[in-house]
Design an enzyme around this catalytic site. Structure first.
Site, PDB file in Angstrom:
ATOM      1  N   ASP A  35      24.113  11.276 -53.758  1.00  0.00           N
ATOM      2  CA  ASP A  35      22.830  10.697 -53.361  1.00  0.00           C
ATOM      3  C   ASP A  35      22.300   9.737 -54.431  1.00  0.00           C
ATOM      4  O   ASP A  35      22.629   9.863 -55.616  1.00  0.00           O
ATOM      5  CB  ASP A  35      21.822  11.840 -53.145  1.00  0.00           C
ATOM      6  CG  ASP A  35      20.603  11.376 -52.365  1.00  0.00           C
ATOM      7  OD1 ASP A  35      20.628  10.269 -51.803  1.00  0.00           O
ATOM      8  OD2 ASP A  35      19.615  12.128 -52.326  1.00  0.00           O
ATOM      9  N   GLY A  36      21.492   8.786 -53.995  1.00  0.00           N
ATOM     10  CA  GLY A  36      20.797   7.915 -54.945  1.00  0.00           C
ATOM     11  C   GLY A  36      21.368   6.515 -55.066  1.00  0.00           C
ATOM     12  O   GLY A  36      20.950   5.749 -55.937  1.00  0.00           O
ATOM     13  N   ARG A  39      18.506   3.932 -54.486  1.00  0.00           N
ATOM     14  CA  ARG A  39      17.552   3.847 -55.616  1.00  0.00           C
ATOM     15  C   ARG A  39      18.199   3.231 -56.853  1.00  0.00           C
ATOM     16  O   ARG A  39      17.574   2.504 -57.603  1.00  0.00           O
ATOM     17  CB  ARG A  39      16.990   5.247 -55.919  1.00  0.00           C
ATOM     18  CG  ARG A  39      15.854   5.638 -54.989  1.00  0.00           C
ATOM     19  CD  ARG A  39      15.554   7.097 -55.068  1.00  0.00           C
ATOM     20  NE  ARG A  39      16.579   7.882 -54.367  1.00  0.00           N
ATOM     21  CZ  ARG A  39      16.725   9.197 -54.487  1.00  0.00           C
ATOM     22  NH1 ARG A  39      15.935   9.868 -55.299  1.00  0.00           N
ATOM     23  NH2 ARG A  39      17.648   9.826 -53.799  1.00  0.00           N
ATOM     24  N   TRP A  40      19.484   3.521 -57.036  1.00  0.00           N
ATOM     25  CA  TRP A  40      20.207   2.923 -58.166  1.00  0.00           C
ATOM     26  C   TRP A  40      20.167   1.401 -58.050  1.00  0.00           C
ATOM     27  O   TRP A  40      19.915   0.690 -59.023  1.00  0.00           O
ATOM     28  CB  TRP A  40      21.652   3.416 -58.168  1.00  0.00           C
ATOM     29  CG  TRP A  40      22.508   2.845 -59.255  1.00  0.00           C
ATOM     30  CD1 TRP A  40      22.689   3.351 -60.510  1.00  0.00           C
ATOM     31  CD2 TRP A  40      23.305   1.649 -59.186  1.00  0.00           C
ATOM     32  NE1 TRP A  40      23.542   2.549 -61.231  1.00  0.00           N
ATOM     33  CE2 TRP A  40      23.938   1.496 -60.436  1.00  0.00           C
ATOM     34  CE3 TRP A  40      23.541   0.696 -58.194  1.00  0.00           C
ATOM     35  CZ2 TRP A  40      24.792   0.435 -60.729  1.00  0.00           C
ATOM     36  CZ3 TRP A  40      24.390  -0.371 -58.480  1.00  0.00           C
ATOM     37  CH2 TRP A  40      25.007  -0.493 -59.734  1.00  0.00           C
ATOM     38  N   ARG A  48      20.454  -2.506 -51.295  1.00  0.00           N
ATOM     39  CA  ARG A  48      20.907  -1.116 -51.200  1.00  0.00           C
ATOM     40  C   ARG A  48      22.431  -1.004 -51.140  1.00  0.00           C
ATOM     41  O   ARG A  48      23.031  -0.110 -51.737  1.00  0.00           O
ATOM     42  CB  ARG A  48      20.321  -0.458 -49.943  1.00  0.00           C
ATOM     43  CG  ARG A  48      18.845  -0.168 -50.003  1.00  0.00           C
ATOM     44  CD  ARG A  48      18.391   0.469 -48.698  1.00  0.00           C
ATOM     45  NE  ARG A  48      19.170   1.651 -48.382  1.00  0.00           N
ATOM     46  CZ  ARG A  48      18.994   2.844 -48.943  1.00  0.00           C
ATOM     47  NH1 ARG A  48      18.050   3.003 -49.836  1.00  0.00           N
ATOM     48  NH2 ARG A  48      19.747   3.861 -48.609  1.00  0.00           N
ATOM     49  N   HIS A  52      25.793   1.346 -52.700  1.00  0.00           N
ATOM     50  CA  HIS A  52      26.890   2.043 -52.015  1.00  0.00           C
ATOM     51  C   HIS A  52      28.241   1.580 -52.577  1.00  0.00           C
ATOM     52  O   HIS A  52      29.168   2.364 -52.713  1.00  0.00           O
ATOM     53  CB  HIS A  52      26.840   1.788 -50.507  1.00  0.00           C
ATOM     54  CG  HIS A  52      25.631   2.387 -49.850  1.00  0.00           C
ATOM     55  ND1 HIS A  52      25.205   3.668 -50.121  1.00  0.00           N
ATOM     56  CD2 HIS A  52      24.752   1.892 -48.946  1.00  0.00           C
ATOM     57  CE1 HIS A  52      24.124   3.936 -49.403  1.00  0.00           C
ATOM     58  NE2 HIS A  52      23.812   2.874 -48.692  1.00  0.00           N
ATOM     59  N   GLU A  82      23.523  12.070 -39.391  1.00  0.00           N
ATOM     60  CA  GLU A  82      22.165  11.505 -39.360  1.00  0.00           C
ATOM     61  C   GLU A  82      22.131  10.070 -39.917  1.00  0.00           C
ATOM     62  O   GLU A  82      21.199   9.311 -39.648  1.00  0.00           O
ATOM     63  CB  GLU A  82      21.196  12.364 -40.183  1.00  0.00           C
ATOM     64  CG  GLU A  82      20.860  13.717 -39.559  1.00  0.00           C
ATOM     65  CD  GLU A  82      22.015  14.720 -39.599  1.00  0.00           C
ATOM     66  OE1 GLU A  82      22.789  14.693 -40.582  1.00  0.00           O
ATOM     67  OE2 GLU A  82      22.172  15.501 -38.652  1.00  0.00           O
ATOM     68  N   LEU A 146      45.238  17.879 -56.133  1.00  0.00           N
ATOM     69  CA  LEU A 146      43.846  17.976 -55.692  1.00  0.00           C
ATOM     70  C   LEU A 146      43.674  17.490 -54.248  1.00  0.00           C
ATOM     71  O   LEU A 146      44.236  16.461 -53.867  1.00  0.00           O
ATOM     72  CB  LEU A 146      42.961  17.132 -56.620  1.00  0.00           C
ATOM     73  CG  LEU A 146      41.493  17.062 -56.213  1.00  0.00           C
ATOM     74  CD1 LEU A 146      40.620  17.774 -57.246  1.00  0.00           C
ATOM     75  CD2 LEU A 146      41.015  15.643 -56.040  1.00  0.00           C
ATOM     76  N   ARG A 209      17.752  19.354 -52.006  1.00  0.00           N
ATOM     77  CA  ARG A 209      17.900  19.765 -50.605  1.00  0.00           C
ATOM     78  C   ARG A 209      19.385  19.867 -50.279  1.00  0.00           C
ATOM     79  O   ARG A 209      20.220  19.303 -50.983  1.00  0.00           O
ATOM     80  CB  ARG A 209      17.338  18.691 -49.648  1.00  0.00           C
ATOM     81  CG  ARG A 209      15.909  18.384 -49.712  1.00  0.00           C
ATOM     82  CD  ARG A 209      15.555  17.435 -48.552  1.00  0.00           C
ATOM     83  NE  ARG A 209      16.048  16.084 -48.785  1.00  0.00           N
ATOM     84  CZ  ARG A 209      15.406  15.169 -49.522  1.00  0.00           C
ATOM     85  NH1 ARG A 209      14.266  15.462 -50.089  1.00  0.00           N
ATOM     86  NH2 ARG A 209      15.916  13.963 -49.674  1.00  0.00           N
TER      87      ARG A 209
HETATM   88  C1  FPP Z   1      23.294   8.462 -50.181  1.00  0.00           C
HETATM   89  O1  FPP Z   1      22.540   7.621 -51.019  1.00  0.00           O
HETATM   90  C2  FPP Z   1      24.660   7.950 -50.056  1.00  0.00           C
HETATM   91  C3  FPP Z   1      25.274   7.625 -48.893  1.00  0.00           C
HETATM   92  C4  FPP Z   1      24.642   7.760 -47.564  1.00  0.00           C
HETATM   93  C5  FPP Z   1      26.639   7.060 -48.883  1.00  0.00           C
HETATM   94  C6  FPP Z   1      27.592   7.662 -49.872  1.00  0.00           C
HETATM   95  C7  FPP Z   1      28.870   6.944 -49.845  1.00  0.00           C
HETATM   96  C8  FPP Z   1      29.558   6.568 -50.932  1.00  0.00           C
HETATM   97  C9  FPP Z   1      29.138   6.876 -52.309  1.00  0.00           C
HETATM   98  C10 FPP Z   1      30.865   5.838 -50.793  1.00  0.00           C
HETATM   99  C11 FPP Z   1      31.933   6.696 -50.203  1.00  0.00           C
HETATM  100  C12 FPP Z   1      33.251   6.086 -50.329  1.00  0.00           C
HETATM  101  C13 FPP Z   1      34.225   6.122 -49.402  1.00  0.00           C
HETATM  102  C14 FPP Z   1      35.538   5.554 -49.727  1.00  0.00           C
HETATM  103  C15 FPP Z   1      34.055   6.694 -48.049  1.00  0.00           C
HETATM  104  P1  FPP Z   1      21.246   6.893 -50.442  1.00  0.00           P
HETATM  105  O2  FPP Z   1      21.613   5.558 -49.962  1.00  0.00           O
HETATM  106  O3  FPP Z   1      20.592   7.783 -49.430  1.00  0.00           O
HETATM  107  O4  FPP Z   1      20.364   6.783 -51.731  1.00  0.00           O
HETATM  108  P2  FPP Z   1      18.787   6.713 -51.765  1.00  0.00           P
HETATM  109  O5  FPP Z   1      18.295   8.106 -51.437  1.00  0.00           O
HETATM  110  O6  FPP Z   1      18.507   6.329 -53.180  1.00  0.00           O
HETATM  111  O7  FPP Z   1      18.336   5.710 -50.760  1.00  0.00           O
END
Ligand code: FPP
Length: 255
Positions: A35-36, A39-40, A48, A52, A82, A146, A209
């Site tokens: 998560d995050g 915000r990062w 945004r 990702h 969701e 793994l 959460r």
């Molecule tokens: C939540 O952060 C993150 C996600 C919904 C996406 C996570 C996916 C990846 C890290 C990449 C996965 C890689 C592959 C190859 C499938 P958020 O956007 O909700 O963060 P925020 O709460 O700060 O808005």
């Protein structure tokens, strides 16, 4: 030399020193809510999706760190049922990440004996996304190291309802009886039927959460919440979480 301080693969050293961990108490299955990302990116004045993308780049690093210390299964929550509610552009971007990730990383994952799996519904995923994931699963099927398990298009309540329906179907057909319903038998109807429950669940970004993630499977997992946003979650943070896990006494309801 610190026995944990080794090189992995044939090239890249870990960025950080592996701390003294109890080699006999490494969590078998670690699950992560990454998560995050948003915000990062926001903190850096970036869109945004840049978060990702940075988050995707962190996947291999943490996979290698987990592999290095002997974690057997790493489940990463990459897209929830969701998450379809997000803006179309963001969903499209997220769906394209596997198209970049697998071609770029698969050879190194194979060199490190990593096996790719997916927990989630295939229906709804774009064809190209599904194809690249299925190819990665097929190419790494025989690997014995793994297990890197992507929770993709996954939601725990949906999983449990689907499991319940399937079990009821088997009861109706006389394949099992009501008396045979047990925690053990119900687990077999979940998408994770072939995986042990996570021992440790890490959520990044300061949120505390579970967000519909493995509600059944996390019943006795140790939970570790860290303030770092996923793109800045380092190997050191991962090792610290394992260290924290090792300091906990798991009692499973006993004394
Ligand atoms: C939540 O952060 C993150 C996600 C919904 C996406 C996570 C996916 C990846 C890290 C990449 C996965 C890689 C592959 C190859 C499938 P958020 O956007 O909700 O963060 P925020 O709460 O700060 O808005």
């Amino acid at each position: 030399m610190n026995p944990w301080k080794r090189w992995f693969g044939n090239k890249e050293p870990l960025d950080s020193t592996v701390p003294e961990l109890d080699a006999d108490n490494i969590p078998n299955h670690v699950a992560v809510i990454m998560d995050g990302n948003g915000r990062w990116a926001q903190k850096r004045g970036l869109p945004r999706v840049a978060g990702h993308h940075a988050g995707m780049k962190n996947v291999k690093k943490i996979t290698m760190a987990a592999n290095e210390i002997g974690v057997k299964i790493l489940t990463l929550y990459a897209f929830s049922t969701e998450n379809w509610k997000r803006p179309r552009d963001e969903v499209d971007f997220l769906m394209k990440l596997p198209l970049e990730f697998f071609p770029k990383e698969i050879d190194e994952l194979i060199r490190n004996n990593v096996q790719i799996r997916m927990t989630g519904w295939e229906e709804g995923l774009p064809d190209a996304t599904l194809k690249v994931i299925k190819d990665a699963i097929a190419r790494t099927k025989g690997n014995t190291g793994l297990i890197l398990n992507f929770a993709l298009n996954y939601g725990s309540r949906k999983e449990m309802i689907a499991g319940m329906k399937a079990m009821l179907g088997d009861i109706e057909q006389g394949k099992i009886s009501i008396e045979e319903i047990s925690e053990q038998s119900f687990s077999q109807y979940l998408l994770t039927s072939e995986l042990p429950d996570p021992d440790l669940m890490i959520r990044t970004s300061g949120e505390q959460r579970i967000s519909n993630f493995m509600l059944w499977q996390l019943a006795y997992s140790e939970l570790c919440f860290t303030e770092s946003y996923w793109p800045e979650f380092t190997e050191q943070h991962f090792f610290d979480a394992v260290k924290e896990y090792q300091s906990r006494a798991r009692r499973y309801g006993g004394l």
